[in-house]
Design an enzyme around this catalytic site. Structure first.
Site, PDB file in Angstrom:
ATOM      1  N   HIS A   1     -15.357  -6.517  -1.659  1.00  0.00           N
ATOM      2  CA  HIS A   1     -15.451  -7.915  -2.093  1.00  0.00           C
ATOM      3  C   HIS A   1     -16.586  -8.675  -1.425  1.00  0.00           C
ATOM      4  O   HIS A   1     -16.809  -9.849  -1.723  1.00  0.00           O
ATOM      5  CB  HIS A   1     -14.124  -8.634  -1.781  1.00  0.00           C
ATOM      6  CG  HIS A   1     -12.917  -7.838  -2.149  1.00  0.00           C
ATOM      7  ND1 HIS A   1     -12.647  -7.428  -3.433  1.00  0.00           N
ATOM      8  CD2 HIS A   1     -11.913  -7.315  -1.386  1.00  0.00           C
ATOM      9  CE1 HIS A   1     -11.531  -6.725  -3.448  1.00  0.00           C
ATOM     10  NE2 HIS A   1     -11.068  -6.633  -2.215  1.00  0.00           N
TER      11      HIS A   1
ATOM     12  N   TYR B   1       0.797  -1.234   0.000  1.00  0.00           N
ATOM     13  CA  TYR B   1       0.000   0.000   0.000  1.00  0.00           C
ATOM     14  C   TYR B   1       0.830   1.285   0.000  1.00  0.00           C
ATOM     15  O   TYR B   1       0.269   2.385  -0.016  1.00  0.00           O
ATOM     16  CB  TYR B   1      -0.947  -0.013   1.212  1.00  0.00           C
ATOM     17  CG  TYR B   1      -1.912  -1.184   1.197  1.00  0.00           C
ATOM     18  CD1 TYR B   1      -2.866  -1.303   0.186  1.00  0.00           C
ATOM     19  CD2 TYR B   1      -1.849  -2.184   2.160  1.00  0.00           C
ATOM     20  CE1 TYR B   1      -3.736  -2.386   0.148  1.00  0.00           C
ATOM     21  CE2 TYR B   1      -2.724  -3.267   2.132  1.00  0.00           C
ATOM     22  CZ  TYR B   1      -3.663  -3.364   1.123  1.00  0.00           C
ATOM     23  OH  TYR B   1      -4.523  -4.425   1.082  1.00  0.00           O
TER      24      TYR B   1
ATOM     25  N   HIS C   1      -8.817   1.302  -5.987  1.00  0.00           N
ATOM     26  CA  HIS C   1      -8.035   0.409  -5.128  1.00  0.00           C
ATOM     27  C   HIS C   1      -6.574   0.792  -5.272  1.00  0.00           C
ATOM     28  O   HIS C   1      -6.079   0.969  -6.399  1.00  0.00           O
ATOM     29  CB  HIS C   1      -8.235  -1.061  -5.511  1.00  0.00           C
ATOM     30  CG  HIS C   1      -9.621  -1.521  -5.257  1.00  0.00           C
ATOM     31  ND1 HIS C   1     -10.086  -1.774  -3.989  1.00  0.00           N
ATOM     32  CD2 HIS C   1     -10.664  -1.697  -6.094  1.00  0.00           C
ATOM     33  CE1 HIS C   1     -11.363  -2.113  -4.067  1.00  0.00           C
ATOM     34  NE2 HIS C   1     -11.739  -2.069  -5.329  1.00  0.00           N
TER      35      HIS C   1
ATOM     36  N   SER D   1      -3.943  -1.006  -4.429  1.00  0.00           N
ATOM     37  CA  SER D   1      -3.214  -2.141  -4.994  1.00  0.00           C
ATOM     38  C   SER D   1      -3.957  -2.669  -6.218  1.00  0.00           C
ATOM     39  O   SER D   1      -5.139  -2.347  -6.427  1.00  0.00           O
ATOM     40  CB  SER D   1      -3.086  -3.247  -3.939  1.00  0.00           C
ATOM     41  OG  SER D   1      -4.380  -3.729  -3.578  1.00  0.00           O
TER      42      SER D   1
HETATM   43  O1  CA2 Z   1      -5.951  -1.947  -2.674  1.00  0.00           O
HETATM   44  C1  CA2 Z   1      -6.861  -1.414  -2.015  1.00  0.00           C
HETATM   45  O2  CA2 Z   1      -7.048  -0.211  -1.965  1.00  0.00           O
HETATM   46  C2  CA2 Z   1      -7.793  -2.307  -1.189  1.00  0.00           C
HETATM   47  O3  CA2 Z   1      -9.102  -1.774  -1.284  1.00  0.00           O
HETATM   48  C3  CA2 Z   1      -7.293  -2.238   0.242  1.00  0.00           C
HETATM   49  C4  CA2 Z   1      -8.056  -3.172   1.192  1.00  0.00           C
HETATM   50  C5  CA2 Z   1      -8.129  -4.579   0.639  1.00  0.00           C
HETATM   51  O4  CA2 Z   1      -8.957  -5.377   1.471  1.00  0.00           O
HETATM   52  C6  CA2 Z   1      -8.670  -4.602  -0.777  1.00  0.00           C
HETATM   53  O5  CA2 Z   1      -8.657  -5.933  -1.254  1.00  0.00           O
HETATM   54  C7  CA2 Z   1      -7.820  -3.732  -1.688  1.00  0.00           C
HETATM   55  C8  CA2 Z   1      -7.369  -3.255   2.545  1.00  0.00           C
HETATM   56  C9  CA2 Z   1      -7.071  -1.967   3.171  1.00  0.00           C
HETATM   57  C10 CA2 Z   1      -6.147  -2.229   4.298  1.00  0.00           C
HETATM   58  O6  CA2 Z   1      -5.274  -1.144   4.361  1.00  0.00           O
HETATM   59  C11 CA2 Z   1      -4.152  -1.307   5.102  1.00  0.00           C
HETATM   60  C12 CA2 Z   1      -3.216  -0.338   4.944  1.00  0.00           C
HETATM   61  C13 CA2 Z   1      -2.051  -0.419   5.634  1.00  0.00           C
HETATM   62  C14 CA2 Z   1      -1.827  -1.467   6.506  1.00  0.00           C
HETATM   63  C15 CA2 Z   1      -2.786  -2.422   6.661  1.00  0.00           C
HETATM   64  C16 CA2 Z   1      -3.969  -2.348   5.958  1.00  0.00           C
END
Ligand code: CA2
Length: 155
Positions: free
Chosen positions: A86, A28, A106, A108
């Site tokens: 999701h 991220y 998103h 990622s």
């Molecule tokens: O890629 C993205 O923006 C996501 O929406 C991020 C979500 C994930 O569940 C999706 O599949 C893709 C997760 C966000 C969690 O963000 C964090 C950031 C830093 C450390 C831990 C979690």
């Protein structure tokens, strides 16, 4: 607060995005949610728009923000619903119900990750989706939303 927000974009971030910049930088990046919100404010201003940025770890609160966007006559929604993308038919239904032009972001590239991230319910309610550009996806999403609305960048 003003009753309407006819020059406002709602930028909605879902669960765990408050942790941006503190963990998993390989996925991220190093930017924080504050950085994301500043980027959205600065990009929106280039189009004469305001970014009303909200983050919640609760599905129902995100749905309330979407309803509020309708009540305030927001011109667009940028949404990164995080993991709820999701799983959440309820968020999909809220976005469909309010009929506000929406872009899903998103950070990622969800399609290059685990298979459970490949499908997004909320993306079906958006006119465009951006994935894998890091936080620059928010800037690109606001530019694309402005273009869709026929709003040009100010000189
Ligand atoms: O890629 C993205 O923006 C996501 O929406 C991020 C979500 C994930 O569940 C999706 O599949 C893709 C997760 C966000 C969690 O963000 C964090 C950031 C830093 C450390 C831990 C979690």
């Amino acid at each position: 607060m003003a009753k309407t927000a006819a020059d406002t974009i709602y930028v909605l971030n879902g669960p765990n995005l408050n942790l941006l910049g503190t963990r998993e930088p390989e996925t991220y990046g190093h930017a924080t949610l504050v950085d994301v919100e500043k980027l959205c404010a600065d990009t929106s201003a280039k189009f004469g728009l305001k970014a009303d940025c909200r983050q919640s770890n609760r599905e129902g609160e995100l749905i309330d923000f979407i309803h509020e966007a309708r009540a305030k006559e927001a011109v667009g929604i940028i949404i990164n619903a995080g993991g709820y993308s999701h799983t959440s038919i309820a968020l999909h239904d809220a976005l469909v119900a309010v009929r506000i032009p929406t872009v899903e972001v998103h950070i990622s590239n969800i399609h290059a990750r685990e298979s459970f991230r490949h499908h997004s319910f909320t993306a079906r309610a958006a006119f465009a989706t951006l994935a894998g550009f890091g936080i620059d996806g928010y800037r690109l999403a606001i530019s694309g939303l402005a273009a869709k609305l026929g709003i040009k960048a100010r000189a």
